[in-house]
Scaffold this motif. Structure first.
Motif, PDB file in Angstrom:
ATOM      1  N   VAL A  88       0.865  -1.170   0.000  1.00  0.00           N
ATOM      2  CA  VAL A  88       0.000   0.000   0.000  1.00  0.00           C
ATOM      3  C   VAL A  88       0.905   1.225   0.000  1.00  0.00           C
ATOM      4  O   VAL A  88       1.698   1.419   0.922  1.00  0.00           O
ATOM      5  N   CYS A  89       0.768   2.045  -1.029  1.00  0.00           N
ATOM      6  CA  CYS A  89       1.699   3.155  -1.218  1.00  0.00           C
ATOM      7  C   CYS A  89       1.755   4.120  -0.042  1.00  0.00           C
ATOM      8  O   CYS A  89       2.825   4.620   0.279  1.00  0.00           O
ATOM      9  N   ASN A  90       0.637   4.403   0.583  1.00  0.00           N
ATOM     10  CA  ASN A  90       0.690   5.372   1.668  1.00  0.00           C
ATOM     11  C   ASN A  90       0.722   4.705   3.047  1.00  0.00           C
ATOM     12  O   ASN A  90       0.364   5.300   4.040  1.00  0.00           O
ATOM     13  N   ASP A  91       1.202   3.460   3.077  1.00  0.00           N
ATOM     14  CA  ASP A  91       1.423   2.748   4.334  1.00  0.00           C
ATOM     15  C   ASP A  91       2.871   2.293   4.344  1.00  0.00           C
ATOM     16  O   ASP A  91       3.223   1.271   3.765  1.00  0.00           O
ATOM     17  N   SER A  92       3.721   3.074   5.013  1.00  0.00           N
ATOM     18  CA  SER A  92       5.157   2.773   4.997  1.00  0.00           C
ATOM     19  C   SER A  92       5.462   1.390   5.564  1.00  0.00           C
ATOM     20  O   SER A  92       6.430   0.758   5.163  1.00  0.00           O
ATOM     21  N   ASN A  93       4.634   0.891   6.472  1.00  0.00           N
ATOM     22  CA  ASN A  93       4.876  -0.445   7.027  1.00  0.00           C
ATOM     23  C   ASN A  93       4.787  -1.529   5.962  1.00  0.00           C
ATOM     24  O   ASN A  93       5.535  -2.511   6.013  1.00  0.00           O
ATOM     25  N   SER A  94       3.880  -1.372   5.018  1.00  0.00           N
ATOM     26  CA  SER A  94       3.743  -2.390   3.971  1.00  0.00           C
ATOM     27  C   SER A  94       4.956  -2.382   3.044  1.00  0.00           C
ATOM     28  O   SER A  94       5.326  -3.417   2.501  1.00  0.00           O
TER      29      SER A  94
END
Length: 158
Positions: A88-94
Motif C-alpha cells: 500500500v503506497c501510503n502505508d510505509s509499514n507495507s
C-alpha cells in the motif's frame, strides 16, 4: 467470409477480457493506493463523481497498469516462491517489510503512480476517494468500466 457467431464470440471475449482487466486493475489500484483518507475527513460525504473525473480516473488506471504489472513481476522475481505481500503506497509499514531492492521497486512504482494520477487531473486524495466509492457504487463502477472499454478501443482499434 466471417460468420456472425465469430463476431459475437469475439465481442463476448473482448467484453470479458475488458471486465477482467477492469476488476483486476481496480483491485490492484485499491490495494496499492488504499489505506486512504479515513483520517481527517471520516465523516465527510464523498461528492458525486462527475464525467470528467470518471474519464480522468479511467485514464490514470490504464496508464498505471503496465507499470503495476512490471513492478509486480520484478518483486515476484526477487522474492522467489514466497507470497507477494500487500503493498500500500501510503502505508510505509507495507513497504518497509520488503527487501531493499523490492522496496526500491515499490517506492518507484508508487511515485510514478502518483504522478500519473496528478497528470490525469486528479489529486491522490480524490483518486483514493473514487476508488473507495467504486467498491460501494455499482453505477459508478459501470461508468468507469464503460470508460475503460472505450479508452481501450480508442487506443487499440482493430
Amino acid at each position: 467470409m466471417k460468420r456472425i457467431s465469430d463476431f459475437f464470440l469475439r465481442l463476448s471475449l473482448q467484453r470479458k477480457l475488458s471486465q477482467s482487466f477492469f476488476y483486476g486493475a481496480i483491485a490492484s489500484v485499491s490495494v496499492v493506493t488504499s489505506v486512504l483518507v479515513i483520517s481527517t475527513k471520516t465523516n465527510a460525504q464523498t461528492p458525486a463523481v462527475n464525467n470528467t473525473e470518471v474519464n480522468s480516473y479511467a485514464q490514470a488506471v490504464l496508464a498505471m497498469e503496465p507499470a503495476r504489472q512490471k513492478a509486480f513481476e520484478e518483486i515476484k522475481k526477487l522474492i522467489g516462491g514466497r507470497e507477494i505481500p500487500k503493498i500500500v503506497c501510503n502505508d510505509s509499514n507495507s513497504i518497509n517489510g520488503l527487501s531493499s531492492q523490492a522496496k526500491d521497486i515499490a517506492v518507484n512504482y508508487c511515485n510514478r503512480s502518483q504522478k500519473i494520477v496528478e497528470d490525469n487531473g486528479l489529486s491522490i486524495d480524490r483518486f483514493n476517494k473514487i476508488t473507495v466509492e467504486l467498491q460501494n457504487n455499482n453505477d459508478l463502477k459501470q461508468q468507469v468500466l464503460n470508460r475503460l472499454i472505450h479508452l481501450q478501443k480508442v487506443s487499440d482499434p482493430r
